[in-house]
Design a protein around this motif. Structure first.
Motif, mmCIF file in Angstrom:
data_model
loop_
_atom_site.group_PDB
_atom_site.id
_atom_site.type_symbol
_atom_site.label_atom_id
_atom_site.label_comp_id
_atom_site.label_asym_id
_atom_site.label_seq_id
_atom_site.Cartn_x
_atom_site.Cartn_y
_atom_site.Cartn_z
ATOM 1 N N CYS A 381 0.852 -1.199 0.000
ATOM 2 C CA CYS A 381 0.000 0.000 0.000
ATOM 3 C C CYS A 381 0.881 1.240 0.000
ATOM 4 O O CYS A 381 1.146 1.848 1.058
ATOM 5 C CB CYS A 381 -0.924 0.000 1.223
ATOM 6 S SG CYS A 381 -2.178 -1.291 1.211
ATOM 7 N N PRO A 382 1.400 1.638 -1.165
ATOM 8 C CA PRO A 382 2.345 2.756 -1.241
ATOM 9 C C PRO A 382 1.664 4.121 -1.139
ATOM 10 O O PRO A 382 1.613 4.891 -2.102
ATOM 11 C CB PRO A 382 3.005 2.555 -2.596
ATOM 12 C CG PRO A 382 1.935 1.916 -3.432
ATOM 13 C CD PRO A 382 1.159 1.024 -2.495
ATOM 14 N N VAL A 383 1.138 4.417 0.063
ATOM 15 C CA VAL A 383 0.462 5.692 0.278
ATOM 16 C C VAL A 383 1.114 6.424 1.447
ATOM 17 O O VAL A 383 1.600 5.805 2.398
ATOM 18 C CB VAL A 383 -1.051 5.496 0.564
ATOM 19 C CG1 VAL A 383 -1.753 4.948 -0.664
ATOM 20 C CG2 VAL A 383 -1.270 4.579 1.756
ATOM 21 N N ASP A 384 1.105 7.732 1.360
ATOM 22 C CA ASP A 384 1.615 8.587 2.444
ATOM 23 C C ASP A 384 0.490 8.789 3.447
ATOM 24 O O ASP A 384 -0.166 9.825 3.468
ATOM 25 C CB ASP A 384 2.099 9.917 1.859
ATOM 26 C CG ASP A 384 2.563 10.901 2.939
ATOM 27 O OD1 ASP A 384 2.825 10.456 4.077
ATOM 28 O OD2 ASP A 384 2.639 12.107 2.644
ATOM 29 N N LEU A 385 0.249 7.773 4.284
ATOM 30 C CA LEU A 385 -0.871 7.809 5.207
ATOM 31 C C LEU A 385 -0.527 8.653 6.429
ATOM 32 O O LEU A 385 0.499 8.447 7.074
ATOM 33 C CB LEU A 385 -1.230 6.390 5.648
ATOM 34 C CG LEU A 385 -2.562 6.233 6.383
ATOM 35 C CD1 LEU A 385 -3.730 6.519 5.449
ATOM 36 C CD2 LEU A 385 -2.678 4.828 6.972
ATOM 37 N N VAL A 386 -1.387 9.615 6.740
ATOM 38 C CA VAL A 386 -1.192 10.472 7.905
ATOM 39 C C VAL A 386 -1.675 9.706 9.133
ATOM 40 O O VAL A 386 -2.860 9.390 9.265
ATOM 41 C CB VAL A 386 -1.969 11.796 7.760
ATOM 42 C CG1 VAL A 386 -1.803 12.662 9.005
ATOM 43 C CG2 VAL A 386 -1.491 12.542 6.512
ATOM 44 N N THR A 387 -0.765 9.381 10.026
ATOM 45 C CA THR A 387 -1.091 8.620 11.227
ATOM 46 C C THR A 387 -0.529 9.317 12.458
ATOM 47 O O THR A 387 0.296 10.222 12.358
ATOM 48 C CB THR A 387 -0.505 7.193 11.159
ATOM 49 O OG1 THR A 387 0.928 7.276 11.069
ATOM 50 C CG2 THR A 387 -1.044 6.427 9.966
ATOM 51 N N GLY A 388 -0.991 8.882 13.622
ATOM 52 C CA GLY A 388 -0.441 9.379 14.878
ATOM 53 C C GLY A 388 -1.019 10.696 15.325
ATOM 54 O O GLY A 388 -1.633 10.791 16.381
ATOM 55 N N ALA A 389 -0.819 11.733 14.539
ATOM 56 C CA ALA A 389 -1.290 13.075 14.908
ATOM 57 C C ALA A 389 -1.647 13.845 13.652
ATOM 58 O O ALA A 389 -1.221 13.502 12.541
ATOM 59 C CB ALA A 389 -0.207 13.818 15.686
ATOM 60 N N ALA A 390 -2.457 14.883 13.830
ATOM 61 C CA ALA A 390 -2.820 15.745 12.703
ATOM 62 C C ALA A 390 -1.563 16.374 12.110
ATOM 63 O O ALA A 390 -0.596 16.656 12.818
ATOM 64 C CB ALA A 390 -3.796 16.821 13.163
ATOM 65 N N ARG A 391 -1.582 16.593 10.790
ATOM 66 C CA ARG A 391 -0.406 17.122 10.088
ATOM 67 C C ARG A 391 -0.737 18.496 9.492
ATOM 68 O O ARG A 391 -1.573 18.590 8.581
ATOM 69 C CB ARG A 391 0.015 16.175 8.971
ATOM 70 C CG ARG A 391 1.239 16.668 8.183
ATOM 71 C CD ARG A 391 1.453 15.827 6.933
ATOM 72 N NE ARG A 391 1.762 14.439 7.223
ATOM 73 C CZ ARG A 391 1.993 13.519 6.280
ATOM 74 N NH1 ARG A 391 1.947 13.874 4.986
ATOM 75 N NH2 ARG A 391 2.256 12.275 6.624
ATOM 76 N N PRO A 392 -0.124 19.560 9.958
ATOM 77 C CA PRO A 392 -0.321 20.872 9.318
ATOM 78 C C PRO A 392 0.142 20.819 7.863
ATOM 79 O O PRO A 392 1.141 20.154 7.541
ATOM 80 C CB PRO A 392 0.550 21.814 10.151
ATOM 81 C CG PRO A 392 0.727 21.109 11.462
ATOM 82 C CD PRO A 392 0.770 19.651 11.129
#
Length: 418
Positions: A381-392
């Motif tokens: 799954c080659p995606v830049d998944l935002v995990t852990g915390a919100a990303r500005p």
């Protein structure tokens, strides 16, 4: 002028119009009301928990995303309580918030200026179950007359239009998880046909034994008992999804009319598309085609997209297919991807509507909400998944994707207000 394909009358004339979102109402796991829910999402709060709406101890799946803190009497007039299912009460609350946020009063507009188009995949399951129990246990004289419509998919649209005297074109869309986006697309068509505003979006609630039996029969549910590991989109350990309830509704307006009355525009709907998968084994899923068509409808390229709100099935093969579609469109790890539904579960018609709300608020606040639970994105799954915390992030354009059970695909392009 542009043209649109009519269902019965061939090609009909349509105006070029900007579809502006001027109000949002959310009732979802994690918060009743847009601000409460959005704050919960940004802090990554997982609202998935053991079921409390009924005794699920005898079922193989016992977790769900419930809307807690919702008191029916605070949101629905007493006279409507006997004739509405929980999903309609949730939808009425979301519609009231959206209209109040938009400061749109239909009483000051022409009679047929405002319509209602909602999505609903299951109807009033809990209401229907209760009346069937009354039928078999006590007899037909104990079945409510309201059963004739309270179970129906269109009850939400009907009750919203009656409650707020919205006499414009109305309807309902039934396409499961894709429904919220499909309803928005239909609302935009109504604006192009001359309607000034449409209340649109989706909501579902199926957290009752009858609804639960249907979900179990359909398959794909996670049997995990830990809420933090039950629903893991794009994770190497993904094991299925969790069901939730709730949804989001919007006021979608003709942009010129909205500006003329001094309304605050939260964002615009720039592109919509829907495709349908071929039968199993007869061809590839068409989510990628839906995304490409939505970008073309918006007049943009993949390079213009700043964030993707993924469908995020939480099942390995479906996640792999979506990730590969995104990699084909944007390149591997080419755009930030997020799935805030990992905190609520999949809400059927309400799911993609809530994702659209999250996308609009992300564009407003210039922040990408996180995907909860997922810790180890699968290698395939080659995606830049935002995990852990919100990303500005600097955000201008968002792509929202949805897949409904049975082969429905939908994609919507949203743009930040200028």
């Amino acid at each position: 002028m542009t043209t649109l394909a009519g269902q019965d009358s061939g090609l009909i004339s349509a105006r070029d119009v900007t579809a502006a979102v001027t109000g949002i109402g959310v009732v979802a796991p994690g918060g009743v009301g847009t601000d409460t829910w959005w704050a919960s999402v940004l802090r990554g709060h997982n609202a998935i928990a053991p079921l409390t709406r009924f005794d699920a101890s005898g079922y193989p799946v016992r977790l769900a995303g419930e809307v807690s803190g919702f008191t029916d009497e605070e949101h629905v007039p007493g006279r409507l309580l006997p004739q509405t299912d929980r999903v309609t009460r949730l939808a009425l609350a979301a519609a009231a918030e959206a209209l109040a946020a938009a400061r749109l009063d239909a009483a000051h507009l022409p009679d047929y200026a405002v319509g209602v188009v909602t999505a609903n995949a299951a109807g009033g399951f809990a209401f229907g179950q209760r009346e069937l129990q009354a039928l078999w246990n006590r007899g037909s004289r104990h079945v409510s007359a309201y059963q004739s419509f309270a179970w129906f998919y269109a009850a939400n649209s009907g009750q919203i239009s009656i409650r707020h005297a919205l006499r414009g074109p109305s309807g309902v869309v039934v396409s499961e998880q894709a429904g919220g986006l499909d309803a928005i697309a239909q609302a935009r068509r109504q604006l192009r046909r001359g309607v000034q505003a449409v209340v649109t979006g989706g909501a579902d609630s199926t957290l009752c034994p009858w609804g639960w039996t249907a979900h179990l029969a359909a398959g794909g549910l996670s049997t995990a008992e830990d809420p933090d590991t039950a629903y893991l989109p794009f994770d190497a350990d993904a094991r299925g999804h969790v069901v939730g309830e709730g949804g989001a509704l919007f006021v979608l307006e003709d942009g010129d009319a909205a500006r003329a009355r001094g309304a605050a525009v939260l964002g615009t709907v720039e592109g919509c598309a829907a495709t349908f998968d071929p039968p199993p084994g007869a061809g590839r899923p068409r989510l990628l085609a839906a995304a490409e068509l939505a970008l073309a409808d918006a007049g943009i390229t993949p390079a213009d997209v700043d964030v993707v709100f993924a469908d995020a099935a939480g099942e390995r093969s479906a996640d792999r297919a979506e990730a590969q579609a995104l990699a084909t469109l944007f390149g591997p790890f080419g755009v930030p991807v997020t799935a805030p539904k990992s905190m609520t579960g999949r809400l059927l018609s309400g799911g993609s509507a809530v994702d659209a709300a999250a996308a609009l608020l992300a564009l407003r606040d210039q922040v990408i909400p996180p995907t909860a639970g997922t810790r180890r994105v699968a290698d395939d799954c080659p995606v830049d998944l935002v995990t852990g915390a919100a990303r500005p992030a600097r955000l201008r354009t968002a792509l929202v994707l949805a897949r409904g059970r049975g082969g429905f695909n939908a994609a919507t392009v949203l743009r930040a207000a200028r």
